[in-house]
Design a protein around this motif. Structure first.
Motif, PDB file in Angstrom:
ATOM      1  N   GLY A  11     -13.387 -35.182  20.414  1.00 18.29           N
ATOM      2  CA  GLY A  11     -12.473 -34.391  19.769  1.00 18.29           C
ATOM      3  C   GLY A  11     -13.360 -33.166  19.100  1.00 18.29           C
ATOM      4  N   ILE A  12     -12.263 -32.169  17.899  1.00 16.88           N
ATOM      5  CA  ILE A  12     -12.823 -31.559  17.528  1.00 16.88           C
ATOM      6  C   ILE A  12     -12.543 -32.029  16.307  1.00 16.88           C
ATOM      7  CG2 ILE A  12     -11.780 -29.769  18.020  1.00 16.88           C
ATOM      8  CD1 ILE A  12     -14.263 -27.402  17.947  1.00 16.88           C
ATOM      9  N   ASP A  13     -13.346 -31.238  14.861  1.00 17.19           N
ATOM     10  CA  ASP A  13     -12.314 -31.545  13.115  1.00 17.19           C
ATOM     11  C   ASP A  13     -12.153 -29.613  13.427  1.00 17.19           C
ATOM     12  OD1 ASP A  13     -13.113 -34.277  12.664  1.00 17.19           O
ATOM     13  OD2 ASP A  13     -14.561 -33.289  11.775  1.00 17.19           O
TER      14      ASP A  13
ATOM     15  N   GLU B 230     -12.730 -29.749  28.173  1.00 17.02           N
ATOM     16  CA  GLU B 230     -13.163 -28.928  26.917  1.00 17.02           C
ATOM     17  C   GLU B 230     -12.433 -27.308  26.509  1.00 17.02           C
ATOM     18  OE1 GLU B 230     -16.063 -28.160  23.433  1.00 17.02           O
ATOM     19  OE2 GLU B 230     -15.559 -30.218  25.285  1.00 17.02           O
ATOM     20  N   SER B 231     -11.773 -27.397  28.290  1.00 16.46           N
ATOM     21  CA  SER B 231     -10.969 -25.301  27.400  1.00 16.46           C
ATOM     22  C   SER B 231      -9.492 -25.937  26.588  1.00 16.46           C
ATOM     23  CB  SER B 231     -10.366 -25.542  28.726  1.00 16.46           C
ATOM     24  OG  SER B 231      -9.968 -26.194  29.075  1.00 16.46           O
TER      25      SER B 231
ATOM     26  N   TYR C  30     -17.580 -33.536  20.346  1.00 20.17           N
ATOM     27  CA  TYR C  30     -17.775 -33.953  20.654  1.00 20.17           C
ATOM     28  C   TYR C  30     -17.187 -33.830  22.054  1.00 20.17           C
ATOM     29  CZ  TYR C  30     -14.161 -37.372  19.256  1.00 20.17           C
ATOM     30  OH  TYR C  30     -12.916 -37.300  18.733  1.00 20.17           O
ATOM     31  N   PRO C  31     -17.783 -34.331  23.014  1.00 19.10           N
ATOM     32  CA  PRO C  31     -17.395 -34.231  24.217  1.00 19.10           C
ATOM     33  C   PRO C  31     -16.478 -35.468  25.158  1.00 19.10           C
ATOM     34  CG  PRO C  31     -20.057 -34.894  24.759  1.00 19.10           C
ATOM     35  CD  PRO C  31     -19.503 -34.777  22.920  1.00 19.10           C
ATOM     36  N   GLY C  32     -15.599 -35.241  25.173  1.00 12.92           N
ATOM     37  CA  GLY C  32     -15.082 -36.392  26.109  1.00 12.92           C
ATOM     38  C   GLY C  32     -15.565 -36.910  27.446  1.00 12.92           C
ATOM     39  N   TRP C  33     -15.561 -38.135  27.866  1.00  5.70           N
ATOM     40  CA  TRP C  33     -16.062 -38.966  29.393  1.00  5.70           C
ATOM     41  C   TRP C  33     -15.133 -38.943  31.067  1.00  5.70           C
ATOM     42  CZ3 TRP C  33     -15.147 -44.706  29.162  1.00  5.70           C
ATOM     43  CH2 TRP C  33     -16.007 -45.126  29.934  1.00  5.70           C
ATOM     44  N   LYS C  34     -16.417 -37.455  31.211  1.00  8.34           N
ATOM     45  CA  LYS C  34     -15.428 -37.744  32.780  1.00  8.34           C
ATOM     46  C   LYS C  34     -15.821 -38.925  33.492  1.00  8.34           C
ATOM     47  CE  LYS C  34     -15.289 -34.375  36.296  1.00  8.34           C
ATOM     48  NZ  LYS C  34     -16.195 -32.773  36.940  1.00  8.34           N
ATOM     49  N   PRO C  35     -14.125 -38.840  34.010  1.00 13.29           N
ATOM     50  CA  PRO C  35     -13.637 -40.165  34.484  1.00 13.29           C
ATOM     51  C   PRO C  35     -15.196 -40.241  36.140  1.00 13.29           C
ATOM     52  CG  PRO C  35     -12.034 -39.334  34.348  1.00 13.29           C
ATOM     53  CD  PRO C  35     -12.807 -38.665  33.822  1.00 13.29           C
ATOM     54  N   ASN C  36     -15.194 -41.230  36.713  1.00  8.85           N
ATOM     55  CA  ASN C  36     -16.418 -41.040  37.994  1.00  8.85           C
ATOM     56  C   ASN C  36     -15.829 -42.412  38.570  1.00  8.85           C
ATOM     57  OD1 ASN C  36     -18.214 -41.449  39.826  1.00  8.85           O
ATOM     58  ND2 ASN C  36     -19.963 -42.555  38.922  1.00  8.85           N
TER      59      ASN C  36
END
Length: 486
Positions: free
Chosen positions: A184-186, A370-371, A397-403
Motif C-alpha cells: 500500500g501507499i498513502d 509494485e508497478s 510498504y511492499p506486498g507479500w509475494k506468494p511462494n
C-alpha cells in the motif's frame, strides 16, 4: 458485559482477549499495551524485551521432545482501529472495549471490537501461558502500529529473530490460508484556499451522509459499498451552477484503512434558489439511495437548515475540489489475472477535510504488484495536481509475494484438510499483512497467515465468531505439534 466473554471456549483465549481489550491501544499510542505485554511475559518468567521501535518479543523454549523442530515465530499486531457510531459516547484513549455476546458472535457496544488483531494476540498469549500445549521453540512477535503505517514491522531489525517459520494470525476467514497480500501507499492531497465572506441573501444547510456499512478498505473494497466522501461530493457537484452553492466546511471519513461511513458538510445557497435546490437535491438523494438500496439499506442523506456561516470557500478552489474528487477513482482499479476473484489494485478515498482555509484529502492505494500500486497512485496524483493540490506519496510498504513451494504452506494446508475433510482456500488477499515487510529483513523465513472469522473489521459492526475461534484455536495447536524438523 465482559464477564460473559470469559466463560466462552476456549477460555484461555477469551480471557486473554478480555484482559487485552481492557487496555486502550490506539495505533501510535501503544505505550500502555506494550507495558501490558512486557508484564505478561515477565510474569511467566519468559525472555521478554522491547525492540528499538516498540515491538514486543517473548521467547519460550520448546516442550520436551520438540527441541529438534524448526523455531516458529507467532506474530500479531497490538494496535486496533478506533471507530465508533456517532451516537456512542466512548473514549478510546481511556476506556476498555465493552463487549457483548449475540448468538455465535462477540461484538462491541457501538465501537470496533479489536478482534483485528486482538484475537491473534490472545491466542499467542494462550500458547505462551500454557503448560500442556506441545510446541517447538517459539518467538512471539507483537508488532505495533500495523493499522496506520506498519511502522513496527518496518522497524524490526534483521537478526533479532532466529525463527525459520512465521505464523501470522491476522487472516479473517477461518477457511483461508494466506500466502500473499497487497502492499500500500498513502496518497495525500492538500492545498489552501481563501475564505470569503458569505454572500448576502443566502440560506445555509447542513448535509449529512450517514448509515453506511463501512469496513476494511482492502478486504471489502470489491463489494461496492458506499463511500460517504464520494456520495457527498456527488450531492454537491452541480449545485453551484444551478443554485449558487458555496462550501463552508466538509468533514468526511476518518481512518485511511476504513471505508468512510459518514460525511457532514455545511453549505449555503442563494435564498431565491432554496426551494428548487431542495427539490433537485432530494430527487438526487432518492436516486442515490435507490442505487444503493440492496447493499446499503441504512443509508441516510439528510439536509436541514442551519445557522449561516461567516465564511465560505473561494469559487475557483471549490470547483477544483469537487471536480478532482469526482475524477478520483474509488474502489477496484484492476483484478489480478493470475488468481480468480482477487483484487489486484484499488483505492479508498478515506478522508476529506475542508475547514479554516485548508483542504486535506487522504487516500490509501493498495496493490499486490509494485508497478500497479505506483500506476494508480500517479493517476490520483494527476487528478489532484490538475486542480492545484500538492500531493504527497508516503507510507509505502511492499506486498507479500506468494511462494507456492512453501514447506509450511504444504504442512498447514494438509493439516486443514485432515481436520475438516475439505481443502482450505489457499489464497493471497487484498489486505496489507505485515508478512511482506517482515520478509525484507528475514527473506529466508517461511510464512503463512490464518485466523478466525471476523466480519466488519475497522467498523463498529466488527464481530468475531465464537465457533470459528474454537476452530482456529484447535488448528493452531495442531500446527505447532506438526511443524517440520530442522
Amino acid at each position: 458485559m465482559n464477564s460473559e466473554i470469559r466463560n466462552l471456549e476456549p477460555t484461555s483465549v477469551w480471557n486473554h482477549f478480555a484482559d487485552l481489550n481492557a487496555v486502550p491501544r490506539p495505533s501510535k499510542k501503544e505505550e500502555r499495551v506494550i507495558q501490558f505485554m512486557v508484564d505478561f511475559g515477565k510474569k511467566l518468567s519468559l525472555d521478554t524485551f522491547v525492540d528499538s521501535v516498540g515491538n514486543v518479543i517473548i521467547k519460550k523454549p520448546a516442550t520436551t521432545g520438540f527441541e529438534n523442530r524448526k523455531t516458529v515465530v507467532l506474530q500479531s499486531h497490538l494496535d486496533m482501529v478506533h471507530q465508533k457510531n456517532a451516537a456512542t459516547n466512548f473514549d478510546f484513549n481511556s476506556e476498555g472495549i465493552k463487549m457483548l455476546v449475540k448468538g455465535d458472535w462477540v461484538k462491541a457496544d457501538g465501537t470496533t471490537l479489536g478482534a483485528d488483531n486482538g484475537l491473534g494476540v490472545a491466542a499467542i498469549m494462550a500458547v505462551l501461558s500454557s503448560n500442556s500445549i506441545q510446541h517447538p521453540n517459539l518467538e512471539a512477535l507483537f508488532t505495533i502500529d500495523e493499522e496506520t503505517g506498519m511502522t513496527g514491522a518496518m522497524g524490526l531489525e534483521g537478526g533479532l529473530l532466529k525463527g525459520d517459520i512465521l505464523l501470522n494470525l491476522d487472516t479473517e476467514e477461518d477457511d483461508e490460508i494466506g500466502m500473499g497480500c497487497a502492499g500500500g501507499i498513502d496518497v495525500t492531497a492538500t492545498r489552501s484556499y481563501t475564505e470569503e465572506k458569505t454572500p448576502k441573501n443566502t440560506t445555509a444547510f447542513t448535509i449529512e451522509v450517514t448509515g453506511l456499512t463501512g469496513g476494511h478498505s482492502g478486504m471489502e473494497i470489491h463489494k461496492g459499498l458506499g463511500n460517504s466522501n464520494k456520495i457527498m461530493n456527488r450531492v454537491l457537484f452541480d449545485s453551484f451552477t444551478n443554485f449558487g452553492l458555496r462550501i463552508s466546511e466538509i468533514n468526511g471519513g476518518s481512518l485511511r484503512n476504513a471505508i468512510p461511513r459518514e460525511s457532514v458538510a455545511i453549505v449555503t445557497v442563494d435564498t431565491i434558489s432554496k426551494e428548487p435546490f431542495l427539490f433537485e437535491t432530494n430527487t438526487l438523494i432518492n436516486n442515490i439511495k435507490q442505487e444503493f438500496l440492496t447493499i446499503e439499506p441504512s443509508l441516510e442523506i439528510n439536509i436541514k437548515e442551519t445557522t449561516t456561516p461567516k465564511k465560505v470557500m473561494d469559487l475557483g478552489v471549490q470547483e477544483g475540489l469537487i471536480k478532482s474528487i469526482y475524477a478520483t477513482l474509488n474502489g477496484v482499479y484492476r483484478m489480478t489475472p493470475d488468481m480468480d476473484d482477487l483484487v489486484e489494485t484499488s483505492n479508498n478515498i478515506a478522508r476529506v477535510i475542508v475547514k479554516d482555509g485548508a483542504i486535506k484529502i487522504g487516500c490509501l492505494t493498495r496493490s499486490s504488484i509494485e508497478s500497479g500500486k505506483i500506476d494508480l497512485a500517479n493517476s490520483l496524483r494527476s487528478a489532484f495536481e490538475l486542480s492545484g493540490f500538492d500531493v504527497e506519496l508516503s507510507g509505502n510498504y511492499p506486498g507479500w509475494k506468494p511462494n507456492i513451494n512453501s514447506e509450511i504452506l504444504k504442512v498447514v494446508a494438509n493439516l486443514y484438510e485432515n481436520l475438516h475433510g475439505e481443502k482450505a482456500n489457499v489464497a493471497a488477499c487484498h489486505a496489507g499483512l505485515e508478512c511482506g515487510i517482515l520478509g525484507q529483513n528475514y527473506p529466508e523465513m517461511d510464512m503463512v497467515s490464518f485466523g478466525p472469522t471476523i466480519l466488519g473489521a475497522h467498523s463498529p459492526d466488527e464481530r468475531a465468531s465464537i465457533s470459528s475461534t474454537q476452530k482456529f484455536w484447535k488448528f493452531l495447536i495442531e500446527i505447532l505439534k506438526n511443524t517440520p524438523k530442522k
